[in-house]
Motif scaffolding. Structure first.
Motif, PDB file in Angstrom:
ATOM      1  N   ILE B  99     127.021  49.945  25.239  1.00 23.84           N
ATOM      2  CA  ILE B  99     128.242  50.502  25.804  1.00 23.84           C
ATOM      3  C   ILE B  99     128.576  51.769  25.023  1.00 23.84           C
ATOM      4  CG2 ILE B  99     130.625  49.990  26.435  1.00 23.84           C
ATOM      5  CD1 ILE B  99     129.789  47.015  25.591  1.00 23.84           C
ATOM      6  N   PRO B 100     128.520  52.920  25.687  1.00 23.89           N
ATOM      7  CA  PRO B 100     128.892  54.135  24.971  1.00 23.89           C
ATOM      8  C   PRO B 100     130.358  54.059  24.545  1.00 23.89           C
ATOM      9  CG  PRO B 100     127.907  54.650  27.099  1.00 23.89           C
ATOM     10  CD  PRO B 100     128.142  53.180  27.072  1.00 23.89           C
ATOM     11  N   ILE B 102     132.623  56.234  24.362  1.00 21.18           N
ATOM     12  CA  ILE B 102     133.581  56.953  25.208  1.00 21.18           C
ATOM     13  C   ILE B 102     133.941  56.174  26.467  1.00 21.18           C
ATOM     14  CG2 ILE B 102     133.161  59.329  24.528  1.00 21.18           C
ATOM     15  CD1 ILE B 102     131.162  59.493  26.829  1.00 21.18           C
ATOM     16  N   ARG B 103     133.175  55.142  26.786  1.00 15.75           N
ATOM     17  CA  ARG B 103     133.463  54.374  27.992  1.00 15.75           C
ATOM     18  C   ARG B 103     134.420  53.217  27.727  1.00 15.75           C
ATOM     19  NH1 ARG B 103     132.967  57.923  30.722  1.00 15.75           N
ATOM     20  NH2 ARG B 103     130.998  58.981  31.032  1.00 15.75           N
TER      21      ARG B 103
END
Lengths: 516, 160
Positions: B99-100, B102-103
């Motif tokens: 999961i990046p 920024i997400r």
């Protein structure tokens, strides 16, 4: 209109009085239980007092109208600096603020009741929640256009200018509405939007679905399954009633012993016809426009729908060629966005019903230039075929063996068609599966008889996952799954049984962020 | 699937917490089996019904008390870096999720009564496309993770 504006200050607006009808319908729904209680306590009793009943009914209607009117009266909205404020509720006042930056799509629908008055229903959706965040049940077209522009123009310059622009527009909005009502709606729509749309918003590209394509699209839509399911539930209800009459015997009398064959054929044709007509009605006059950086989709015959999607809100483009259209090279272009969806869970929204495969590249270039259809696809490695075949064939073969045991007269052999068909389908799925990585986009191809391709910009991927079962681990295969946002539901696209090293390579490719 | 970056494991106390919840289920199974046995004897039902249920209950108890917690604990790994959260878990299907940062839209930590008794918490990360969780971290570690993510997510703020 003028009257309704009175007493509302500070740029607050009310809905058009026609929306009273919708408020009445909604209030009636809320009042159903008291009504039932009232009916039970008065009518279903010995010695019905009709005076009571009439009085009660009158009171009920009065209450209904009063509540609806109050609901309408207390429903106000304001457009302010590119955001929308909606205030409503009689007892509990609810205020909803929707910032233009967070708006995913603005839809307007002109139903049968709206069209004579030149009105539309406007729905504003953001990424969160299942329901649209704001529904304005009936407002003039020009007003809808104004809201749409205020919420979807995202150029920095425009946003700062917005308040002054709003003020400038406010006075004429009333006049224009009146003029519109007098002049009749649809012709004015063009004028109104021409007047509204400033010079900086030219229509860059426009595509209208030709009649021929509409007919092709409607006749090959997979809607027949849904119609059959609906007919099925309707039929089971009907059957309860028909039990009392000898309908089946009558049918047999008229159509002979093979009536059920004829019946099935007739039902299928009827279902297809319903599906065909339904699709024609909803997709009639499908128009796609690129205005500034927004896509505007208009469709429908009786109920005209308009959807506005910003290009930078498109999460992915989904190209679908169903089994009937694929041989003719006809592609449906669909979009994954957080607001606009096909209605059903997990379905993508229709962007344009039919594009010819040869024109696809040009079409995307014109309407969604950030997306491109890759020419080279990486197929799966041959050893993945076993993984595709193994479990489905095993299950269907078990079923076939069971059928052989259970069905007499050696007819059970026919059941072996099932694993055979499954194997063919699995082989097709294996052939279809593939991926392609471009500059900033990953494309995933999948399907069996149909062919589906998803064009996904790397920075749109919410999360991704590499899954490996022990069987896959032994064969050095893995499944890659990427998740995109799409309303309340997520939409997942996967490459099944890719080689483990390729899956990990893709995974690292997705996580690498350029310019960071 | 092994990855040198995935260094963090969930807390060892998780094993005890899961075992405890396994024992609680076992207690429920035992009550059902005994009740069924009593009813069977009273109404002359065939004896194989309670026997079958007893066998199923034993298998269930073994899985929930011993096997599953052990495997689950063994498989769970996670890593939180500046740019992404990486989770690896799964008993049959081994999943590695990225999961990046920024997400990540928000981070929650929650505790049921059993986890609370062991001073553990579950941390959930929500993205615009569903959420993921790390099942059992010590309260201190959970707070730390939550703060870390909140800070990192703010640093790399970007639109949906």
């Amino acid at each position: 209109m003028k009257k309704s504006e009175e007493g509302v200050q500070g740029g607050k607006h009310r809905l058009h009085p026609v929306s009273l009808v919708f408020f009445i319908a909604k209030t009636a729904k809320d009042l159903v239980y008291p009504l039932i209680a009232f009916l039970v306590s008065t009518v279903f009793r010995d010695g019905v007092n009709w005076l009571w009943v009439a009085g009660g009914a009158g009171l009920f209607l009065l209450l209904l109208f009063l509540l609806a009117w109050l609901n309408w009266y207390r429903f106000v909205y304001v457009i302010d600096r590119g955001s929308l404020l909606v205030e409503h509720g009689i007892w509990v006042r609810k205020k909803v603020w929707i910032s233009g930056d967070r708006v995913q799509s603005v839809d307007s629908t002109a139903g049968l009741l709206h069209r004579p008055f030149g009105l539309v229903k406007l729905q504003v959706e953001t990424a969160g929640g299942k329901k649209p965040e704001a529904i304005l049940t009936a407002i003039p077209i020009a007003e809808a256009e104004r809201i749409r522009l205020a919420l979807t123009s995202r150029k920095p310059g425009v946003i700062t200018e917005e308040p002054s622009m709003d003020l400038a527009m406010e006075p004429n909005s009333g006049q224009e509405n009146q003029g519109e009502q007098a002049a009749g709606s649809l012709t004015v729509h063009g004028n109104a939007s021409a007047a509204r749309v400033p010079a900086e918003e030219p229509i860059k590209a426009k595509a209208i679905l030709p009649m021929k394509d509409l007919l092709i699209y409607s006749s090959t839509s997979g809607q027949i399954g849904i119609v059959l399911a609906l007919l099925g539930t309707g039929f089971s209800q009907l059957d309860n009633i028909l039990k009392n009459f000898n309908v089946w015997e009558e049918l047999e009398h008229y159509l002979g012993a093979t009536w059920y064959v004829w019946g099935a054929i007739i039902v299928l044709i009827l279902a297809w016809l319903f599906a065909f007509l339904g699709t024609v009605l909803t997709e009639y006059g499908f128009t796609l426009k690129l205005e500034d950086d927004k896509l505007i989709i208009e469709r429908g015959l009786l109920e005209r729908k308009q959807v506005t999607i910003s290009l930078d809100r498109i999460q992915a483009i989904h190209l679908v060629e169903n089994a009937l259209r694929r041989p003719f090279g006809l592609v449906s272009v669909r979009v994954v966005t957080a607001g606009y969806s096909g209605g059903k869970e997990g379905q993508t929204g229709l962007m344009f019903p039919i594009v010819r495969a040869v024109e696809l590249e040009g079409f995307l270039q014109q309407f969604a230039p950030k997306f491109s259809v890759p020419a080279d696809w990486t197929p799966l490695e041959p050893r993945a075929l076993r993984s595709y075949l193994f479990i489905p064939v095993l299950i269907t073969a078990a079923m076939a063996i069971l059928a052989m045991v259970l069905i007499p007269y050696r007819l059970g052999w026919i059941a072996w068609i099932l694993p055979l068909v499954t194997a063919c389908w699995c082989w097709l799925s294996f052939k279809q599966a593939g991926w392609s990585t471009g500059d900033r986009q990953i494309a995933i191809r999948y399907g069996g008889l149909s062919r589906q391709r998803a064009l996904i910009p790397r920075q749109r991927i919410q999360w991704h996952e590499v899954t490996q079962s022990p069987i896959q681990a032994r064969r050095e295969l893995a499944t890659l799954r990427v998740a995109l946002t799409s309303g309340a539901a997520r939409s997942l696209f996967s490459v099944r049984h890719a080689s483990a090293s390729a899956a990990h390579h893709l995974s690292t490719w997705i996580s690498t962020r350029k310019g960071k | 699937m092994e990855n040198e970056r995935l260094t963090r494991r969930i807390d060892e106390k998780a094993l005890r917490a899961w075992r405890l919840s396994g024992w609680i289920s076992t207690g429920v199974y035992a009550v059902i089996t005994v009740a069924l046995l009593v009813v069977t004897l009273k109404f002359d039902w065939p004896i194989w019904i309670p026997v079958l249920v007893f066998i199923l209950a034993c298998i269930g108890a073994y899985l929930e008390v011993n096997l599953m917690p052990r495997l689950r604990y063994k498989q769970w790994r996670y890593a939180i870096t500046e740019h992404e959260i990486e989770l690896q878990h799964g008993i049959y299907f081994r999943k590695r999720t990225l999961i990046p940062m920024i997400r990540v839209q928000h981070v929650d930590s929650k505790q049921g009564p059993i986890l609370r008794a062991f001073g553990l918490a579950t941390v959930t990360f929500s993205t615009a496309a569903g959420s993921h969780e790390i099942p059992a971290l010590t309260e201190g570690r959970a707070d730390e993770v939550r703060r870390q993510i909140a800070q990192l997510a703010r640093l790399s703020d970007e639109e949906i």
